[in-house]
Design a protein around this motif. Structure first.
Motif, PDB file in Angstrom:
ATOM      1  N   VAL A   1       0.840  -1.203   0.000  1.00  0.00           N
ATOM      2  CA  VAL A   1       0.000   0.000   0.000  1.00  0.00           C
ATOM      3  C   VAL A   1       0.871   1.247   0.000  1.00  0.00           C
ATOM      4  O   VAL A   1       2.053   1.202   0.327  1.00  0.00           O
ATOM      5  N   SER A   2       0.254   2.363  -0.340  1.00  0.00           N
ATOM      6  CA  SER A   2       0.934   3.656  -0.240  1.00  0.00           C
ATOM      7  C   SER A   2       0.423   4.363   1.007  1.00  0.00           C
ATOM      8  O   SER A   2      -0.585   3.958   1.603  1.00  0.00           O
ATOM      9  N   ASP A   3       1.102   5.432   1.382  1.00  0.00           N
ATOM     10  CA  ASP A   3       0.629   6.193   2.546  1.00  0.00           C
ATOM     11  C   ASP A   3      -0.759   6.774   2.252  1.00  0.00           C
ATOM     12  O   ASP A   3      -1.595   6.860   3.140  1.00  0.00           O
ATOM     13  N   GLY A   4      -1.021   7.137   1.005  1.00  0.00           N
ATOM     14  CA  GLY A   4      -2.330   7.675   0.625  1.00  0.00           C
ATOM     15  C   GLY A   4      -3.447   6.664   0.820  1.00  0.00           C
ATOM     16  O   GLY A   4      -4.559   7.022   1.220  1.00  0.00           O
ATOM     17  N   ASP A   5      -3.160   5.384   0.521  1.00  0.00           N
ATOM     18  CA  ASP A   5      -4.159   4.328   0.730  1.00  0.00           C
ATOM     19  C   ASP A   5      -4.522   4.213   2.206  1.00  0.00           C
ATOM     20  O   ASP A   5      -5.696   4.099   2.560  1.00  0.00           O
TER      21      ASP A   5
ATOM     22  N   GLY B   1      -8.223   4.939   6.604  1.00  0.00           N
ATOM     23  CA  GLY B   1      -8.312   5.307   8.011  1.00  0.00           C
ATOM     24  C   GLY B   1      -8.946   6.657   8.274  1.00  0.00           C
ATOM     25  O   GLY B   1      -9.115   7.053   9.425  1.00  0.00           O
ATOM     26  N   GLY B   2      -9.271   7.405   7.209  1.00  0.00           N
ATOM     27  CA  GLY B   2      -9.860   8.725   7.389  1.00  0.00           C
ATOM     28  C   GLY B   2      -8.896   9.720   8.012  1.00  0.00           C
ATOM     29  O   GLY B   2      -9.293  10.582   8.790  1.00  0.00           O
ATOM     30  N   ILE B   3      -7.620   9.631   7.655  1.00  0.00           N
ATOM     31  CA  ILE B   3      -6.592  10.492   8.241  1.00  0.00           C
ATOM     32  C   ILE B   3      -6.380  11.706   7.339  1.00  0.00           C
ATOM     33  O   ILE B   3      -6.122  11.570   6.148  1.00  0.00           O
ATOM     34  N   ASP B   4      -6.486  12.889   7.919  1.00  0.00           N
ATOM     35  CA  ASP B   4      -6.311  14.147   7.199  1.00  0.00           C
ATOM     36  C   ASP B   4      -4.884  14.253   6.659  1.00  0.00           C
ATOM     37  O   ASP B   4      -3.927  13.848   7.327  1.00  0.00           O
ATOM     38  N   SER B   5      -4.738  14.838   5.484  1.00  0.00           N
ATOM     39  CA  SER B   5      -3.412  14.968   4.862  1.00  0.00           C
ATOM     40  C   SER B   5      -2.505  15.929   5.622  1.00  0.00           C
ATOM     41  O   SER B   5      -1.290  15.913   5.438  1.00  0.00           O
ATOM     42  N   LYS B   6      -3.072  16.759   6.508  1.00  0.00           N
ATOM     43  CA  LYS B   6      -2.259  17.705   7.280  1.00  0.00           C
ATOM     44  C   LYS B   6      -1.638  17.064   8.518  1.00  0.00           C
ATOM     45  O   LYS B   6      -0.796  17.667   9.167  1.00  0.00           O
TER      46      LYS B   6
ATOM     47  N   VAL C   1       5.751   7.751   8.587  1.00  0.00           N
ATOM     48  CA  VAL C   1       5.678   7.232   7.226  1.00  0.00           C
ATOM     49  C   VAL C   1       5.795   8.417   6.279  1.00  0.00           C
ATOM     50  O   VAL C   1       5.025   9.377   6.371  1.00  0.00           O
ATOM     51  N   SER C   2       6.762   8.364   5.376  1.00  0.00           N
ATOM     52  CA  SER C   2       6.984   9.456   4.425  1.00  0.00           C
ATOM     53  C   SER C   2       5.846   9.535   3.420  1.00  0.00           C
ATOM     54  O   SER C   2       5.293   8.517   3.010  1.00  0.00           O
ATOM     55  N   ARG C   3       5.532  10.743   3.010  1.00  0.00           N
ATOM     56  CA  ARG C   3       4.492  10.932   1.996  1.00  0.00           C
ATOM     57  C   ARG C   3       4.961  10.343   0.666  1.00  0.00           C
ATOM     58  O   ARG C   3       6.112  10.483   0.289  1.00  0.00           O
ATOM     59  N   GLY C   4       4.056   9.647  -0.002  1.00  0.00           N
ATOM     60  CA  GLY C   4       4.378   9.042  -1.292  1.00  0.00           C
ATOM     61  C   GLY C   4       5.083   7.706  -1.190  1.00  0.00           C
ATOM     62  O   GLY C   4       5.455   7.129  -2.204  1.00  0.00           O
ATOM     63  N   SER C   5       5.276   7.197   0.023  1.00  0.00           N
ATOM     64  CA  SER C   5       6.007   5.934   0.174  1.00  0.00           C
ATOM     65  C   SER C   5       5.096   4.725  -0.050  1.00  0.00           C
ATOM     66  O   SER C   5       3.896   4.788   0.168  1.00  0.00           O
ATOM     67  N   GLN C   6       5.689   3.643  -0.496  1.00  0.00           N
ATOM     68  CA  GLN C   6       5.020   2.350  -0.653  1.00  0.00           C
ATOM     69  C   GLN C   6       5.575   1.442   0.428  1.00  0.00           C
ATOM     70  O   GLN C   6       6.761   1.511   0.737  1.00  0.00           O
ATOM     71  N   MET C   7       4.738   0.576   0.995  1.00  0.00           N
ATOM     72  CA  MET C   7       5.235  -0.314   2.042  1.00  0.00           C
ATOM     73  C   MET C   7       4.494  -1.636   2.027  1.00  0.00           C
ATOM     74  O   MET C   7       3.377  -1.729   1.520  1.00  0.00           O
TER      75      MET C   7
END
Length: 73
Positions: free
Chosen positions: A17-21, A26-31, A45-51
């Motif tokens: 998954v990516s951090d965006g997924d 999870g309903g987590i705000d981007s801020k 977790v870094s933005r744009g990372s895959q894990m």
């Protein structure tokens, strides 16, 4: 598919998954910061990372900290 915990809620995620997924599910705000809890501690977790996600992984959000806006003496 892996069963993980995001902010106390059990969710099913793909193995990769990516951090965006994670934020979306999870309903987590981007801020806010996304954190991953492991036996060694909490890691941002870094933005744009895959894990890779395994059963039992735990993710949470934390407020973004701005330098100079901490505790006052």
């Amino acid at each position: 598919m892996a069963e993980a915990v995001i902010n106390g809620r059990r969710v099913v995620l793909p193995d990769t998954v990516s951090d965006g997924d994670i934020r979306r599910v999870g309903g987590i705000d981007s801020k806010r910061n996304l954190m991953r809890r492991t036996r060694e501690g909490n890691f941002m977790v870094s933005r744009g990372s895959q894990m890779q996600v395994s059963d039992g992984d735990v993710f949470m959000d934390a407020p973004a900290r701005v330098k100079g806006q901490g505790r006052r003496a």
